[in-house]
Design a protein around this motif. Structure first.
Motif, PDB file in Angstrom:
ATOM      1  N   HIS A  42       0.842  -1.206   0.000  1.00  0.00           N
ATOM      2  CA  HIS A  42       0.000   0.000   0.000  1.00  0.00           C
ATOM      3  C   HIS A  42       0.877   1.256   0.000  1.00  0.00           C
ATOM      4  O   HIS A  42       0.674   2.169  -0.814  1.00  0.00           O
ATOM      5  CB  HIS A  42      -0.904  -0.012   1.234  1.00  0.00           C
ATOM      6  CG  HIS A  42      -1.744   1.212   1.385  1.00  0.00           C
ATOM      7  ND1 HIS A  42      -3.075   1.254   1.030  1.00  0.00           N
ATOM      8  CD2 HIS A  42      -1.449   2.458   1.858  1.00  0.00           C
ATOM      9  CE1 HIS A  42      -3.552   2.467   1.263  1.00  0.00           C
ATOM     10  NE2 HIS A  42      -2.580   3.217   1.776  1.00  0.00           N
ATOM     11  N   HIS A  93      -4.685  -2.228  -3.643  1.00  0.00           N
ATOM     12  CA  HIS A  93      -5.543  -3.305  -3.127  1.00  0.00           C
ATOM     13  C   HIS A  93      -6.379  -3.931  -4.246  1.00  0.00           C
ATOM     14  O   HIS A  93      -6.668  -5.132  -4.199  1.00  0.00           O
ATOM     15  CB  HIS A  93      -6.459  -2.757  -2.034  1.00  0.00           C
ATOM     16  CG  HIS A  93      -5.710  -2.255  -0.841  1.00  0.00           C
ATOM     17  ND1 HIS A  93      -5.241  -3.093   0.147  1.00  0.00           N
ATOM     18  CD2 HIS A  93      -5.321  -0.998  -0.495  1.00  0.00           C
ATOM     19  CE1 HIS A  93      -4.609  -2.370   1.066  1.00  0.00           C
ATOM     20  NE2 HIS A  93      -4.647  -1.108   0.695  1.00  0.00           N
ATOM     21  N   ILE A  94      -6.761  -3.141  -5.221  1.00  0.00           N
ATOM     22  CA  ILE A  94      -7.513  -3.688  -6.369  1.00  0.00           C
ATOM     23  C   ILE A  94      -6.633  -4.654  -7.151  1.00  0.00           C
ATOM     24  O   ILE A  94      -7.076  -5.737  -7.562  1.00  0.00           O
ATOM     25  CB  ILE A  94      -8.001  -2.539  -7.280  1.00  0.00           C
ATOM     26  CG1 ILE A  94      -8.771  -1.479  -6.474  1.00  0.00           C
ATOM     27  CG2 ILE A  94      -8.867  -3.085  -8.399  1.00  0.00           C
ATOM     28  CD1 ILE A  94      -9.948  -2.016  -5.694  1.00  0.00           C
ATOM     29  N   TYR A  97      -6.333  -7.905  -5.236  1.00  0.00           N
ATOM     30  CA  TYR A  97      -7.482  -8.796  -5.414  1.00  0.00           C
ATOM     31  C   TYR A  97      -7.298  -9.662  -6.657  1.00  0.00           C
ATOM     32  O   TYR A  97      -7.577 -10.867  -6.649  1.00  0.00           O
ATOM     33  CB  TYR A  97      -8.775  -7.986  -5.539  1.00  0.00           C
ATOM     34  CG  TYR A  97      -9.359  -7.539  -4.227  1.00  0.00           C
ATOM     35  CD1 TYR A  97      -9.662  -8.445  -3.215  1.00  0.00           C
ATOM     36  CD2 TYR A  97      -9.625  -6.190  -3.996  1.00  0.00           C
ATOM     37  CE1 TYR A  97     -10.195  -8.040  -2.011  1.00  0.00           C
ATOM     38  CE2 TYR A  97     -10.167  -5.762  -2.784  1.00  0.00           C
ATOM     39  CZ  TYR A  97     -10.453  -6.696  -1.801  1.00  0.00           C
ATOM     40  OH  TYR A  97     -10.984  -6.288  -0.605  1.00  0.00           O
ATOM     41  N   TYR A 118      -7.004 -12.116   1.743  1.00  0.00           N
ATOM     42  CA  TYR A 118      -8.260 -11.509   1.304  1.00  0.00           C
ATOM     43  C   TYR A 118      -8.866 -10.661   2.426  1.00  0.00           C
ATOM     44  O   TYR A 118      -9.303  -9.523   2.207  1.00  0.00           O
ATOM     45  CB  TYR A 118      -9.259 -12.588   0.889  1.00  0.00           C
ATOM     46  CG  TYR A 118      -9.247 -12.939  -0.582  1.00  0.00           C
ATOM     47  CD1 TYR A 118      -9.712 -12.029  -1.528  1.00  0.00           C
ATOM     48  CD2 TYR A 118      -8.799 -14.183  -1.013  1.00  0.00           C
ATOM     49  CE1 TYR A 118      -9.699 -12.351  -2.879  1.00  0.00           C
ATOM     50  CE2 TYR A 118      -8.777 -14.513  -2.360  1.00  0.00           C
ATOM     51  CZ  TYR A 118      -9.234 -13.587  -3.289  1.00  0.00           C
ATOM     52  OH  TYR A 118      -9.223 -13.905  -4.615  1.00  0.00           O
ATOM     53  N   MET A 119      -8.899 -11.232   3.628  1.00  0.00           N
ATOM     54  CA  MET A 119      -9.513 -10.532   4.752  1.00  0.00           C
ATOM     55  C   MET A 119      -8.770  -9.243   5.080  1.00  0.00           C
ATOM     56  O   MET A 119      -9.369  -8.169   5.226  1.00  0.00           O
ATOM     57  CB  MET A 119      -9.542 -11.445   5.975  1.00  0.00           C
ATOM     58  CG  MET A 119     -10.158 -10.792   7.212  1.00  0.00           C
ATOM     59  SD  MET A 119     -10.019 -11.819   8.687  1.00  0.00           S
ATOM     60  CE  MET A 119      -8.234 -11.763   8.968  1.00  0.00           C
ATOM     61  N   TYR A 120      -7.441  -9.335   5.194  1.00  0.00           N
ATOM     62  CA  TYR A 120      -6.654  -8.149   5.542  1.00  0.00           C
ATOM     63  C   TYR A 120      -6.668  -7.117   4.406  1.00  0.00           C
ATOM     64  O   TYR A 120      -6.670  -5.912   4.664  1.00  0.00           O
ATOM     65  CB  TYR A 120      -5.212  -8.543   5.870  1.00  0.00           C
ATOM     66  CG  TYR A 120      -5.055  -9.171   7.231  1.00  0.00           C
ATOM     67  CD1 TYR A 120      -5.822  -8.756   8.310  1.00  0.00           C
ATOM     68  CD2 TYR A 120      -4.123 -10.185   7.453  1.00  0.00           C
ATOM     69  CE1 TYR A 120      -5.683  -9.323   9.562  1.00  0.00           C
ATOM     70  CE2 TYR A 120      -3.966 -10.764   8.703  1.00  0.00           C
ATOM     71  CZ  TYR A 120      -4.759 -10.330   9.748  1.00  0.00           C
ATOM     72  OH  TYR A 120      -4.612 -10.895  10.988  1.00  0.00           O
ATOM     73  N   ASN A 121      -6.670  -7.578   3.173  1.00  0.00           N
ATOM     74  CA  ASN A 121      -6.706  -6.651   2.038  1.00  0.00           C
ATOM     75  C   ASN A 121      -7.990  -5.828   2.061  1.00  0.00           C
ATOM     76  O   ASN A 121      -7.968  -4.600   1.864  1.00  0.00           O
ATOM     77  CB  ASN A 121      -6.603  -7.433   0.724  1.00  0.00           C
ATOM     78  CG  ASN A 121      -6.295  -6.538  -0.459  1.00  0.00           C
ATOM     79  OD1 ASN A 121      -5.381  -5.715  -0.405  1.00  0.00           O
ATOM     80  ND2 ASN A 121      -7.060  -6.676  -1.524  1.00  0.00           N
ATOM     81  N   THR A 122      -9.105  -6.490   2.337  1.00  0.00           N
ATOM     82  CA  THR A 122     -10.394  -5.789   2.403  1.00  0.00           C
ATOM     83  C   THR A 122     -10.440  -4.856   3.604  1.00  0.00           C
ATOM     84  O   THR A 122     -10.887  -3.702   3.490  1.00  0.00           O
ATOM     85  CB  THR A 122     -11.545  -6.810   2.497  1.00  0.00           C
ATOM     86  OG1 THR A 122     -11.498  -7.676   1.357  1.00  0.00           O
ATOM     87  CG2 THR A 122     -12.885  -6.104   2.550  1.00  0.00           C
ATOM     88  N   THR A 123      -9.968  -5.338   4.747  1.00  0.00           N
ATOM     89  CA  THR A 123     -10.004  -4.534   5.974  1.00  0.00           C
ATOM     90  C   THR A 123      -9.184  -3.260   5.833  1.00  0.00           C
ATOM     91  O   THR A 123      -9.646  -2.161   6.170  1.00  0.00           O
ATOM     92  CB  THR A 123      -9.481  -5.347   7.163  1.00  0.00           C
ATOM     93  OG1 THR A 123     -10.275  -6.525   7.322  1.00  0.00           O
ATOM     94  CG2 THR A 123      -9.533  -4.525   8.440  1.00  0.00           C
ATOM     95  N   LEU A 125      -8.198  -1.767   3.056  1.00  0.00           N
ATOM     96  CA  LEU A 125      -8.781  -0.895   2.032  1.00  0.00           C
ATOM     97  C   LEU A 125      -9.936  -0.081   2.601  1.00  0.00           C
ATOM     98  O   LEU A 125      -9.976   1.154   2.449  1.00  0.00           O
ATOM     99  CB  LEU A 125      -9.265  -1.731   0.847  1.00  0.00           C
ATOM    100  CG  LEU A 125     -10.022  -0.956  -0.254  1.00  0.00           C
ATOM    101  CD1 LEU A 125      -9.144   0.132  -0.853  1.00  0.00           C
ATOM    102  CD2 LEU A 125     -10.514  -1.915  -1.330  1.00  0.00           C
ATOM    103  N   ILE A 126     -10.869  -0.745   3.273  1.00  0.00           N
ATOM    104  CA  ILE A 126     -12.032  -0.041   3.827  1.00  0.00           C
ATOM    105  C   ILE A 126     -11.598   0.944   4.909  1.00  0.00           C
ATOM    106  O   ILE A 126     -12.054   2.095   4.941  1.00  0.00           O
ATOM    107  CB  ILE A 126     -13.052  -1.056   4.389  1.00  0.00           C
ATOM    108  CG1 ILE A 126     -13.648  -1.883   3.244  1.00  0.00           C
ATOM    109  CG2 ILE A 126     -14.154  -0.339   5.161  1.00  0.00           C
ATOM    110  CD1 ILE A 126     -14.564  -3.000   3.703  1.00  0.00           C
TER     111      ILE A 126
END
Length: 284
Positions: A42, A93-94, A97, A118-123, A125-126
């Motif tokens: 990131h 992050h995109i 994915y 997947y979980m950490y990438n989404t967390t 990012l949000i």
């Protein structure tokens, strides 16, 4: 010291080593390394975009849960350019994915590692898109505000808005969601950072003015600032806007002051409390 080299000046915060030791002792090394890897990528997104625009980059400081790229650009780059640098982090992050999706089609990486990623990438990012300074979402809010308001006011409004949003989200997390110490701790840390930023807001404003006086304003649009003879110099400087050039029109005197003259009066002549009438008299 600033860097234009494509190799990032990475520094690891001391707390990283504490988390790493705790991860080893608790058997959470994989989870912590996956999280740290995503945070690193990131920040590399921010770094590469800033390097492309030849920003003066001091360092990239990394924790386990996040990081920050420190630069010598203090609100005097073009807004569009800064928006690209801010969005370059979430854009990573995109891409991640897509990479994780392709890896799932193979057996190169264990399923558990992919699920964790997947979980950490989404967390991350949000969380980074929350409208709280200094997260990426908060920085985007600051850029939008600076398009409509003078720099000093936009910065103050941003910090006030961030504190309100941070407190509201913290209250929601404590009441409506299952209590998680890490989430509450991060939100409290952000509120503390905003408190510190509010206390040093005048220093941030002076840093913006000094860099503008040294390198000149960016942008081609010229916005007049109307002032009366008794308007103070600080009141004029407080109306400077990002990506705008200014000329100071003195009402009732048929006179126009150059913004560089006003900046020089403040920084070189140390006349912080003088008025427009004083500047006119000094110019003669």
């Amino acid at each position: 010291m600033t860097h234009h080299n494509w190799l990032p000046p990475i520094h690891l915060h001391p707390i990283f080593w504490a988390f790493l030791l705790a991860a080893i002792l608790t058997g959470m090394l994989m989870e912590v390394m996956v999280l740290f890897g995503i945070v690193l990528l990131h920040e590399m997104g921010h770094f590469l975009a800033a390097w492309h625009f030849r920003w003066r980059i001091r360092r990239v400081m990394l924790w386990v849960f996040g990081g920050v790229m420190e630069t010598e650009e203090h609100g005097n780059r073009r807004i569009r350019e800064e928006a690209i640098v801010v969005l370059a982090g979430p854009a990573v992050h995109i891409v991640l994915y897509a990479v994780l999706f392709l890896l799932r089609e193979t057996t190169a990486v264990p399923e558990g590692v992919l699920e964790t990623a997947y979980m950490y990438n989404t967390t991350i990012l949000i969380f980074n898109l929350l409208p709280i300074w200094p997260l990426d979402g908060g920085k985007l809010v600051g850029l939008i505000l600076s398009m409509q308001l003078p720099y000093r006011k936009a910065h103050a409004v941003l910090i006030g808005f961030s504190c309100v949003m941070g407190a509201a989200i913290l209250l929601y997390v404590c009441i409506a969601l299952p209590f998680t110490l890490s989430t509450v701790s991060l939100l409290c840390f952000l509120l503390w950072e905003n408190r510190l930023e509010w206390k040093r807001r005048y220093y941030v404003f002076l840093r913006f003015l000094l860099q503008r006086a040294t390198f000149g304003p960016t942008g081609v649009l010229c916005t007049p600032i109307f002032a009366s003879p008794d308007t103070t110099l600080l009141d004029i400087l407080s109306q400077y806007r990002r990506n705008r050039r200014h000329m100071i029109v003195v009402k009732g005197k048929n006179a126009v002051l150059d913004e560089q003259l006003c900046s020089d009066m403040y920084f070189k002549n140390k006349q912080a409390h003088c008025t427009v009438a004083d500047i006119l008299q000094n110019r003669q």
